[in-house]
Design an enzyme around this catalytic site. Structure first.
Site: not given
Ligand code: PEP
Ligand code: MG
Length: 745
Positions: A600, A623-624, A358, A671, A465, A501
């Site tokens: 994701e 990312n996920d 964070h 995103c 977020r 989100r």
């Molecule tokens: C992701 O997973 O790409 C995403 C945008 O969410 P976070 O990075 O907050 O998990």
């Molecule tokens: Mg994510």
């Protein structure tokens, strides 16, 4: 007596060399030794004889030993005292004829330590085969502590050999893991200022022992209390950490060392520092990671003791934050970062904290460069040291020499010039050479992100977020607080769309005030929409806050970590239930509500035909998605960068999303971090994505690249690669394409 005399000599107005010579005479006399020598660590890692009583005076500033060489080098390397009744029979004894030390047998050497770093070595020698007692070793260590102060002051630089430097204040170049890009030049502010022990010499040893025992007793009972209260999660303390504290606080070896140190005639606080210096020096060198970890616990405990002993004298440096502050901390929470005056922050150096932590997210929002995983960072710097943080490369320069500083200042000017160029693109529509419009939006999560909308010319917030508000709070934000934040965000965005989100917690995103659920695989566990469906009150409250905040406007909500269409439908029904409730209560409603799903979890790739029909929009969380597609923990640096998110399997997955969404005429965005990197961004546009959401700093570079892009030949290239390329050739092909077509990356 010795310590007092030492202090007096140190304070004399005489030249440094003369004072050093007197100090060695004094120590030799006190230790009843024929020889006392002081070796000072130079910046080049060589120990140089700076003063001696008893050895050949011609050897001063001539005799040198490398770290690890001879007995002196051994002491510097191990950071431990060494007592020998016959030095010459030790396998590491290294004879230096110019010193005339062949006459001496008894040998006692101690490291001169500060913050766990070795600044020099202090040695006494005797003609006889003398066995030094433990008290004598203690006494010499205490003397070394006083000398550490003298060396650390930088005073000895005036008598250094031309072309050499003492190590104490030497420039240091260390490297960590780059977390947030950017370049910061400034001065060190230690987040938890070390207590500087100024009062070293005791006037009454008995009284000091009593002070020490009292402080230990207090620290012990405060730890017991915290453990008993059971509400330790609230203090941010974890039970196991406290248990470790308790273990140390009762450790007989540690307590004995403290008492022994006081018995040599120093104050209780000086004893804590001495013992902690030794522990630091040993633990930093430990190869066992478990032991190195314990250093933090011991540091904490020593700090607690120091606070008890001299806490009142502690000055909060934070209140007098310098103009250009580089914060150096072991760890730092997002709330603590936000406590600093943002205008004065230039950089952040951490010993711990990962890419997706964070602190990284908040620092990114604030535009503060961050480098993490810098081992012993807090031990390497002193308050106020000049420092440079390069968040792009992970380089940290501490006390940089003038030429290094000038080079970085130039780099900073270049960056500023580039930023100014991006700034000029702010109002240029993001349209490719062949007329394809790409909507660039912002990833955000805090109110501090809002000004970026105007600064970058972003066309809305593609990912807000909402969990950040929860993560940086001390307790669960109330419905009112949530509503107030969402309303401020919508107000700040004006006519631009905002996609909120719903709470994405669990996994690595823990709320300090929520009980932690022990899970074997938290990334695959109870998180995000899964928690929302099991604990519907959480999502209901949030949905109601969003609906109220967006009264009369367009509200967009998306759900994270949706794995099946059924999950999406259940979440959707929860929100619709809140709409119905508010309608019944004649509460003003949004003019329109759009509900989307994040893509994701790879299972959705094979259910796009259903989800794209159910959802009002989709957003790829790359990312996920990549984490689960390649089975690589995004926060684990051993594996995080192992797979290329624009290699063929990844591109095939992403193309499925464009096609699936297109078939159902469902708008789709990317995103994740992928969208914010120019090369990856052009690949996404080449695949057919027309909306990208990214961090504020990425908008300029991505737009600059897209403005030079011709999408048709790029799409053809990607098609060709998909048909016949090798799994990882796409990145090279794209880079070649960009270079040939003058696309700035
Ligand atoms: C992701 O997973 O790409 C995403 C945008 O969410 P976070 O990075 O907050 O998990
Ligand atoms: Mg994510």
């Amino acid at each position: 007596m010795l310590l007092r005399r030492l202090r007096e000599i140190m304070a004399e107005p005489a030249p440094a060399q003369l004072r050093l010579d007197r100090i060695t005479v004094l120590i030799a006399a006190n230790m009843v030794s024929e020889v006392c020598s002081l070796y000072v660590m130079r910046a080049d890692g060589v120990l140089e004889l700076y003063a001696t009583e008893g050895l050949n005076p011609e050897a001063v500033h001539v005799t040198t030993l490398k770290v690890g060489e001879g007995l002196v080098g051994l002491i510097a390397e191990s950071a431990e005292a060494l007592a020998l009744s016959d030095a010459q029979t030790h396998p590491q004894f290294s004879y230096r004829p110019e010193t005339g030390e062949e006459k001496y047998h008894g040998f006692l050497g101690v490291p001169i330590l500060r913050g766990g770093n070795t600044l020099g070595v202090l040695v006494v020698q005797n003609r006889t085969f003398r066995t030094y007692t433990e008290e004598e070793v203690e006494a010499l260590q205490t003397t070394a502590m006083v000398l550490a102060e003298l060396i650390a002051s930088g005073e000895l630089q005036s008598i250094a050999q031309p072309g050499t430097e003492t190590a104490a204040r030497r420039p240091l170049h260390v490297r960590g893991v780059p977390l947030v890009d950017g370049l910061g030049l400034g001065h060190v502010v230690l987040h938890e200022p070390r207590i500087v022990v100024r009062n070293i010499i005791a006037t009454d040893v008995e009284a000091e022992l009593v002070r020490l025992e009292t402080a230990i007793g207090e620290v012990r009972s405060s730890i017991d209390e915290m453990l008993d209260r059971g509400d330790i999660a609230h203090g941010g303390e974890h039970r196991d950490v406290l248990e470790t504290f308790r273990m140390f606080a009762h450790d007989q070896g540690w307590l004995r060392r403290l008492r022994d140190a006081v018995s040599t005639g120093i104050t209780a606080e000086a004893a804590v520092e001495r013992v902690q210096n030794d522990a630091r020096a040993r633990l930093i060198r430990a190869t066992d990671p478990y032991l190195r970890e314990r250093l933090h616990d011991l540091d904490d405990l020593a700090n607690r003791l120091l606070h008890r002993l001299v806490g009142r004298d502690l000055v909060a440096f934070r209140e007098r934050l310098p103009e250009n502050a580089i914060i150096v901390a072991r760890v730092l929470g997002p709330a603590a970062l936000l406590d600093y005056d943002r205008q004065r922050l230039r950089g952040l150096v951490l010993e711990e904290g990962g890419q997706t932590s964070h602190i990284a997210i908040v620092a990114r929002a604030l535009g503060i460069p961050v480098v993490s995983e810098v081992e012993n960072a807090t031990g390497l710097v002193e308050q106020g040291d000049a420092a440079i943080v390069d968040g792009g490369t992970g380089d940290i320069q501490i006390r940089p020499p003038a030429d290094v500083e000038a080079a970085y200042a130039e780099k900073a000017r270049l960056r500023a010039r580039r930023q100014a160029q991006y700034q000029r693109l702010r109002d240029t529509p993001c349209v490719t050479r062949d007329g394809v419009e790409v909507r660039l939006q912002l990833n955000a999560g805090l109110l501090v992100d809002l000004p970026h909308l105007g600064e970058t010319g972003a066309r809305g917030i593609g990912l807000f977020r909402t969990e950040l508000q929860f993560m940086i709070a001390e307790r669960m934000p109330s419905a009112k607080e949530q509503q107030a934040l969402y309303a401020s965000v919508l107000d700040g965005a004006g006519d631009l769309p905002v996609t909120f989100r719903s709470l994405d917690i669990g996994g690595d995103k823990l709320l300090p005030y929520m009980p932690r659920v022990e899970e074997e695989n938290p990334a695959l566990g109870w998180r995000a929409v899964r928690i929302a469906l099991d604990r519907p009150a959480l999502l209901r409250t949030q949905a109601r806050a969003l609906l109220k905040a967006a009264a009369g406007r367009h509200l967009r909500i998306m759900f994270p970590m949706v794995a099946t269409t059924d999950e999406f439908q259940r979440a959707k029904r929860l929100v619709e239930g809140e709409v119905a409730f508010l309608r019944e209560n004649r509460s003003p409603l949004p003019e329109r509500v759009s509900l989307g799903a994040m893509v994701e979890v790879p299972s959705l790739l094979f259910e796009l035909d259903r989800i794209a029909v159910e959802a009002d929009f989709l957003s790829v969380g790359s990312n996920d998605l990549m984490q689960f597609l390649f089975a690589v923990d995004r926060g684990n640096k051993l594996v995080a960068d192992r797979f290329d998110p624009i290699s063929l399997p990844a591109i095939r997955a992403l193309r499925r999303v464009v096609e699936g969404a297109g078939a159902a005429s469902c708008p789709v965005t990317v995103c994740g971090e992928l969208a914010g990197r120019p090369l990856e961004a052009i690949a996404l546009v080449g695949l057919g994505f027309r909306q990208l959401s990214m961090s504020a700093a990425a908008i300029g570079p991505v737009k600059a690249a897209l403005l030079e892009l011709d999408t048709r030949p790029l799409a053809e290239l990607i098609e060709a690669e998909l048909r016949g390329g090798s799994p990882d050739s796409l990145r090279g092909a794209l880079a070649g394409f960009a270079e040939k077509n003058g696309i700035p990356l």
